[in-house]
Scaffold this motif. Structure first.
Motif, PDB file in Angstrom:
ATOM      1  N   VAL A 294       1.003  -1.466  -0.294  1.00 15.12           N
ATOM      2  CA  VAL A 294      -0.134   0.000   0.078  1.00 15.12           C
ATOM      3  C   VAL A 294       1.132   1.340  -0.288  1.00 15.12           C
ATOM      4  N   GLY A 295       2.087   1.073   0.584  1.00 15.80           N
ATOM      5  CA  GLY A 295       2.658   2.350   0.744  1.00 15.80           C
ATOM      6  C   GLY A 295       3.065   2.735  -0.819  1.00 15.80           C
ATOM      7  N   TYR A 296       3.569   1.254  -1.223  1.00 14.43           N
ATOM      8  CA  TYR A 296       4.268   1.413  -3.121  1.00 14.43           C
ATOM      9  C   TYR A 296       3.994   2.626  -3.523  1.00 14.43           C
ATOM     10  N   PHE A 297       2.293   2.467  -3.247  1.00 12.57           N
ATOM     11  CA  PHE A 297       1.035   3.210  -4.107  1.00 12.57           C
ATOM     12  C   PHE A 297       1.553   4.899  -3.733  1.00 12.57           C
ATOM     13  N   VAL A 298       1.236   5.012  -2.253  1.00  6.73           N
ATOM     14  CA  VAL A 298       1.937   6.557  -1.719  1.00  6.73           C
ATOM     15  C   VAL A 298       3.280   7.080  -1.716  1.00  6.73           C
ATOM     16  N   LEU A 299       4.180   6.388  -1.987  1.00  4.16           N
ATOM     17  CA  LEU A 299       5.617   6.712  -2.649  1.00  4.16           C
ATOM     18  C   LEU A 299       5.069   7.025  -3.830  1.00  4.16           C
ATOM     19  N   ARG A 300       4.653   6.699  -4.638  1.00  6.06           N
ATOM     20  CA  ARG A 300       4.713   7.321  -6.030  1.00  6.06           C
ATOM     21  C   ARG A 300       4.274   8.620  -6.068  1.00  6.06           C
ATOM     22  N   GLN A 301       3.316   8.665  -4.817  1.00  6.76           N
ATOM     23  CA  GLN A 301       3.192  10.344  -5.062  1.00  6.76           C
ATOM     24  C   GLN A 301       3.363  10.768  -4.404  1.00  6.76           C
ATOM     25  N   ALA A 302       3.926  10.969  -3.806  1.00  5.88           N
ATOM     26  CA  ALA A 302       4.873  11.579  -3.446  1.00  5.88           C
ATOM     27  C   ALA A 302       5.457  12.394  -2.843  1.00  5.88           C
ATOM     28  N   THR A 303       6.432  12.970  -4.150  1.00  2.00           N
ATOM     29  CA  THR A 303       7.088  13.409  -4.831  1.00  2.00           C
ATOM     30  C   THR A 303       6.345  14.140  -5.516  1.00  2.00           C
ATOM     31  N   GLU A 304       6.624  15.331  -6.529  1.00  4.05           N
ATOM     32  CA  GLU A 304       5.830  16.224  -7.394  1.00  4.05           C
ATOM     33  C   GLU A 304       6.835  15.926  -8.622  1.00  4.05           C
ATOM     34  N   ASP A 305       7.944  15.357  -8.340  1.00  3.49           N
ATOM     35  CA  ASP A 305       8.245  14.648  -9.873  1.00  3.49           C
ATOM     36  C   ASP A 305       8.336  12.526  -9.872  1.00  3.49           C
ATOM     37  N   PRO A 306       7.805  12.639 -10.874  1.00  4.27           N
ATOM     38  CA  PRO A 306       6.988  11.495 -11.164  1.00  4.27           C
ATOM     39  C   PRO A 306       8.113  10.391 -11.130  1.00  4.27           C
ATOM     40  N   GLU A 307       9.356  10.591 -12.054  1.00  4.10           N
ATOM     41  CA  GLU A 307      10.329   9.788 -11.698  1.00  4.10           C
ATOM     42  C   GLU A 307      11.304   8.817 -11.054  1.00  4.10           C
ATOM     43  N   ARG A 308      10.882  10.620 -10.178  1.00  9.43           N
ATOM     44  CA  ARG A 308      11.722   9.893  -8.753  1.00  9.43           C
ATOM     45  C   ARG A 308      10.571   9.567  -7.512  1.00  9.43           C
ATOM     46  N   GLY A 309       9.116   9.469  -7.813  1.00  8.86           N
ATOM     47  CA  GLY A 309       8.338   9.022  -7.349  1.00  8.86           C
ATOM     48  C   GLY A 309       8.507   7.323  -7.741  1.00  8.86           C
ATOM     49  N   LYS A 310       8.761   7.007  -8.876  1.00  5.75           N
ATOM     50  CA  LYS A 310       8.533   5.709  -9.214  1.00  5.75           C
ATOM     51  C   LYS A 310       9.845   5.006  -9.439  1.00  5.75           C
ATOM     52  N   ARG A 311      11.228   5.347  -8.832  1.00  2.00           N
ATOM     53  CA  ARG A 311      12.621   4.955  -8.693  1.00  2.00           C
ATOM     54  C   ARG A 311      12.230   4.903  -6.598  1.00  2.00           C
ATOM     55  N   PHE A 312      11.601   6.029  -6.219  1.00  2.00           N
ATOM     56  CA  PHE A 312      11.695   5.587  -4.598  1.00  2.00           C
ATOM     57  C   PHE A 312       9.917   4.089  -4.398  1.00  2.00           C
ATOM     58  N   ALA A 313       9.687   3.784  -5.027  1.00  5.03           N
ATOM     59  CA  ALA A 313       8.181   2.994  -5.315  1.00  5.03           C
ATOM     60  C   ALA A 313       9.312   1.642  -5.546  1.00  5.03           C
ATOM     61  N   ALA A 314       9.666   2.082  -6.643  1.00  2.00           N
ATOM     62  CA  ALA A 314      10.706  -0.016  -7.655  1.00  2.00           C
ATOM     63  C   ALA A 314      11.539   0.248  -6.232  1.00  2.00           C
ATOM     64  N   VAL A 315      12.056   0.840  -5.426  1.00  2.00           N
ATOM     65  CA  VAL A 315      13.304   0.559  -4.259  1.00  2.00           C
ATOM     66  C   VAL A 315      12.072  -0.005  -3.775  1.00  2.00           C
ATOM     67  N   LEU A 316      11.127   0.271  -2.759  1.00  2.00           N
ATOM     68  CA  LEU A 316      10.352  -0.342  -1.779  1.00  2.00           C
ATOM     69  C   LEU A 316       9.668  -1.440  -2.287  1.00  2.00           C
ATOM     70  N   GLY A 317       9.480  -1.904  -3.915  1.00  2.00           N
ATOM     71  CA  GLY A 317       9.124  -3.051  -3.958  1.00  2.00           C
ATOM     72  C   GLY A 317       9.734  -3.892  -3.857  1.00  2.00           C
ATOM     73  N   ILE A 318      11.311  -3.793  -4.221  1.00  2.00           N
ATOM     74  CA  ILE A 318      12.181  -4.660  -4.451  1.00  2.00           C
ATOM     75  C   ILE A 318      12.333  -4.748  -2.862  1.00  2.00           C
ATOM     76  N   VAL A 319      12.493  -3.859  -2.259  1.00  2.00           N
ATOM     77  CA  VAL A 319      12.989  -4.517  -0.170  1.00  2.00           C
ATOM     78  C   VAL A 319      11.739  -5.243   0.075  1.00  2.00           C
ATOM     79  N   GLY A 320      10.444  -5.038  -0.177  1.00  2.00           N
ATOM     80  CA  GLY A 320       9.301  -5.298   0.366  1.00  2.00           C
ATOM     81  C   GLY A 320       9.052  -6.647  -0.320  1.00  2.00           C
ATOM     82  N   ALA A 321       9.922  -6.753  -1.494  1.00  2.00           N
ATOM     83  CA  ALA A 321       9.762  -8.653  -1.491  1.00  2.00           C
ATOM     84  C   ALA A 321      10.624  -9.602   0.077  1.00  2.00           C
ATOM     85  N   VAL A 322      11.835  -8.470   0.357  1.00  2.00           N
ATOM     86  CA  VAL A 322      12.610  -9.860   1.208  1.00  2.00           C
ATOM     87  C   VAL A 322      11.038 -10.446   2.591  1.00  2.00           C
TER      88      VAL A 322
END
Length: 242
Positions: free
Chosen positions: A136-164
């Motif tokens: 759920v935080g993955y989607f929140v993080l995507r919208q957490a910055t004004e820069d969409p690309e940065r939001g995508k990168r942050f969410a991608a990192v969380l998506g990788i870490v979350g799989a642990v």
């Protein structure tokens, strides 16, 4: 905006695969639910409520699959910056949250009868709830910055870490004292459940897996078209007035 013909053809092919898998999923679901109610024997101790097992466990495994796809595609996106990989990640994360929600709803329904409580803070339930919050935080993080690309990168990192958290959920019944029973099907020495129970579980695992991939492909087509529309809208806004 000019769209490559091969991309249109690719999306059309994806739609056809989605419909085909959806048709197979519908057949498998009917077959699987018939087996739940009319083929699998009633468990001696828990009675009819044990039949939730045939939805609860496959939903959990499909959620693992979805979040595993999120992690792999997020890793690929960070490396290649391919928008298609990011689109797959988003779609898989949405479906993963849905199937994880099914797990978190069916679990208490089963637990109330089996344990006498709607919720027990044991290792497996706690790690599963944590997984749900992470994505759920993955989607929140995507919208957490004004820069969409940065939001995508942050969410991608969380998506990788979350799989642990996935192996922690799976192994928690082995590593910790927990209310959850140990595996009765996926065991090195073989399943201890009745053959009819194992067959019913496998059919429903197949049905929900087919349903997942059908929905994933359909959602991916919608996501790609949505992004295409957004890009066209931005291009129109940037185009100088005549």
């Amino acid at each position: 905006m000019n769209v490559p013909v091969d991309e249109n053809a690719s999306l059309a092919g994806t739609r056809r695969w989605s419909v085909g898998l959806g048709f197979l999923a519908a057949i498998a679901l009917v077959w699987g639910f018939w087996m739940i109610f009319f083929y699998a024997p009633t468990e001696r101790e828990m009675g009819i409520v044990q039949r939730i097992f045939y939805v609860h466990v496959p939903s959990a495994l499909v959620a693992y699959l979805a979040f595993g796809i999120v992690a792999l595609c997020s890793l690929g996106y960070l490396w290649l910056r391919d928008e298609r990989l990011d689109a797959i990640s988003v779609c898989a994360a949405e479906l993963g949250v849905i199937f994880a929600t099914i797990v978190l709803v069916t679990g208490p329904l089963w637990g109330k009868i089996a344990w006498g409580a709607w919720w027990v803070w044991d290792a497996r339930t706690s790690f599963t709830l944590l997984l749900w919050f992470i994505y759920v935080g993955y989607f929140v993080l995507r919208q957490a910055t004004e820069d969409p690309e940065r939001g995508k990168r942050f969410a991608a990192v969380l998506g990788i870490v979350g799989a642990v958290d996935i192996p922690l959920i799976h192994m928690s019944v082995q590593w910790f004292r927990t209310q959850h029973p140990k595996p009765v099907v996926l065991k090195p020495e073989g399943p201890t459940a009745a053959p009819e129970m194992v067959q019913t579980l496998l059919v429903n695992m197949l049905a929900l897996t087919l349903l997942f991939f059908s929905l994933l492909l359909a959602r991916y087509v919608v996501e790609r078209l949505s992004r295409r529309i957004d890009a066209a809208r931005v291009a129109a806004q940037l185009r100088p007035a005549a």
